[in-house]
Design a protein around this motif. Structure first.
Motif, PDB file in Angstrom:
ATOM      1  N   VAL A 216       0.838  -1.204   0.000  1.00 20.31           N
ATOM      2  CA  VAL A 216       0.000   0.000   0.000  1.00 20.31           C
ATOM      3  C   VAL A 216       0.872   1.251   0.000  1.00 20.31           C
ATOM      4  CG1 VAL A 216      -1.666   1.327   1.340  1.00 20.31           C
ATOM      5  CG2 VAL A 216      -1.969  -1.128   1.058  1.00 20.31           C
ATOM      6  N   MET A 217       1.869   1.278   0.885  1.00 21.37           N
ATOM      7  CA  MET A 217       2.734   2.449   0.969  1.00 21.37           C
ATOM      8  C   MET A 217       3.542   2.626  -0.315  1.00 21.37           C
ATOM      9  SD  MET A 217       2.189   4.051   3.724  1.00 21.37           S
ATOM     10  CE  MET A 217       3.562   5.169   3.487  1.00 21.37           C
ATOM     11  N   ARG A 218       4.021   1.530  -0.884  1.00 12.32           N
ATOM     12  CA  ARG A 218       4.815   1.642  -2.100  1.00 12.32           C
ATOM     13  C   ARG A 218       3.993   2.196  -3.256  1.00 12.32           C
ATOM     14  NH1 ARG A 218       6.167  -3.115  -2.271  1.00 12.32           N
ATOM     15  NH2 ARG A 218       4.794  -3.958  -3.877  1.00 12.32           N
ATOM     16  N   HIS A 219       2.790   1.691  -3.431  1.00 13.89           N
ATOM     17  CA  HIS A 219       1.952   2.188  -4.525  1.00 13.89           C
ATOM     18  C   HIS A 219       1.483   3.614  -4.261  1.00 13.89           C
ATOM     19  CE1 HIS A 219       1.752  -2.155  -5.437  1.00 13.89           C
ATOM     20  NE2 HIS A 219       1.540  -1.762  -6.673  1.00 13.89           N
ATOM     21  N   ALA A 220       1.194   3.932  -3.002  1.00  7.44           N
ATOM     22  CA  ALA A 220       0.762   5.299  -2.690  1.00  7.44           C
ATOM     23  C   ALA A 220       1.894   6.286  -2.946  1.00  7.44           C
ATOM     24  CB  ALA A 220       0.289   5.376  -1.241  1.00  7.44           C
TER      25      ALA A 220
END
Length: 412
Positions: A216-220
């Motif tokens: 989630v953090m990487r894509h965000a």
């Protein structure tokens, strides 16, 4: 002397005349051949063969198995633990951002499927063996009980196969409930194995949580970087447009130019009125008439130049590099791109903040509905069940073999 007639056949209590006809001769009785009585059954060679084969293939192996189960096999204790994978209730941050919800992971049922396969894998065996020494724990009765115990010094693959024999898993896909029955040669050891299983399962769930949060953090953050680059490109394009056209806002510029054009038209109307009045009162050849005419021509030329700037490029000073409709269309397109990039940037920035706040929570967790039990009596090996199954299988093998043998022999 009175003679009476012979009595006739009775029919309903009445007598009638006796029919007269040819009399057939009586048929002789059939001759029945009398067979001699069968002798007593005797044990023949094939009967002895069947008996010997039954003793060799059924009775002796079954007796050996019974002796092993009751005299040699070590008692095993079973500790039961039950758990399921639960998802955090409520709306999370990633659920609020529809575009990011796909990165939060699969459903709880899929997580339970993963956990079911994980409990049977080599990974969990190695992890538990590193802490409690499974090889030593399962090799306790060796070599007294070589069938149910683990051979010391065997490979990790052998330990995994023995683990799959000693750990029985029951999984209901409809409800997602997992129940594990851990066997060991002592009650505390069985409870210890069950406790380690639920511990490693919780660690696996934590790893999946961490992986989902990292995704989630990487894509965000990737979306945020892309939105920043898009916003910079849109602003640079708008700056280049303003530098090329020397116009900050075409809408404001066209309003100014329209004001100049309206002012010139008012001046032209005023000059025409003054020229008409002067023409009525002045004599022909009056220099004021020529001056008025010249003023009118200059104003008209200026009006034509101003109108030319709205329709297309010209070589006149202050003219634009393109017509106003094209310039306005280009400016509006660049403005829309900038506004869209700004909205995307704000949404990506909010998504990063929401993902960061959601990452601090645990979206998946292990809910144990049965804690590892401490058994009091040994339930394994199931001696009566194993004996019955072995007797059935050996009898079927013997019966099928006997039928096949005599069928082939009769054909010969």
């Amino acid at each position: 002397m009175t003679h009476s007639a012979p009595p006739g056949p009775k029919s309903g209590g009445r007598s009638g005349p006796v029919p007269v006809g040819p009399v057939r001769p009586a048929q002789p009785a059939p001759v029945v051949a009398i067979r001699p009585m069968a002798g007593l059954a005797q044990v023949k060679r094939r009967h002895r063969g069947l008996l010997v084969s039954f003793l060799v293939l059924v009775a002796l192996p079954l007796a050996a198995m019974i002796l092993y189960l009751w005299l040699v096999a070590t008692d095993q204790y079973a500790s039961t633990v039950g758990f399921t994978v639960r998802k955090q209730e409520g709306v999370g941050a990633t659920d609020l951002m529809g575009g990011l919800a796909q990165f939060t992971g699969a459903s709880a049922s899929s997580e339970a499927d993963i956990l079911y396969e994980f409990i049977q894998s080599q990974e969990i065996v190695q992890a538990i063996d590193a802490r409690v020494d499974l090889a030593r724990l399962y090799a306790g009765p060796w070599p007294k009980d070589p069938v149910f115990s683990f051979r010391s010094g065997a490979s990790i693959e052998d330990l995994v196969r023995h683990w799959q024999r000693m750990v029985k898993i029951s999984y209901d896909q409809a409800t997602g409930l997992i129940e594990v029955q851990a066997l060991a040669f002592s009650a505390p050891a069985a409870q210890l194995v069950a406790t380690e299983i639920i511990r490693e399962s919780q660690n696996k769930i934590n790893d999946m949580n961490a992986s989902a949060r990292a995704d989630v953090m990487r894509h965000a953050e990737a979306d945020l970087v892309a939105s920043v680059a898009r916003l910079k490109a849109a602003r640079e394009a708008l700056t280049r447009f303003r530098t090329r056209t020397q116009i900050v806002d075409p809408a404001a510029d066209i309003q100014g130019r329209m004001g100049v054009l309206n002012n010139l038209q008012q001046q032209l109307a005023q000059a025409l009125i003054e020229y008409d009045i002067l023409q009525e009162s002045a004599a022909p050849g009056d220099p004021r008439l020529a001056q008025g005419q010249r003023r009118i021509e200059v104003i008209r030329a200026r009006i034509m130049d101003e109108r030319q700037t709205f329709t297309g490029p010209s070589d006149a000073p202050g003219s634009l590099a393109g017509d106003y409709p094209t310039l306005i269309a280009d400016y509006e397109g660049l403005t829309v791109d900038r506004e869209f990039a700004e909205e995307t940037y704000r949404a990506a920035l909010a998504a990063v903040e929401l993902a960061r706040s959601d990452a601090a929570r645990q979206s998946l967790y292990l809910a144990a509905y049965i804690r590892p039990t401490l058994p009091e009596t040994s339930e394994f090996p199931r001696r009566f069940v194993l004996t019955g199954v072995a007797a059935l299988i050996l009898s079927m093998i013997w019966a099928i073999g006997a039928l096949v043998y005599y069928s082939l022999r009769d054909r010969q």
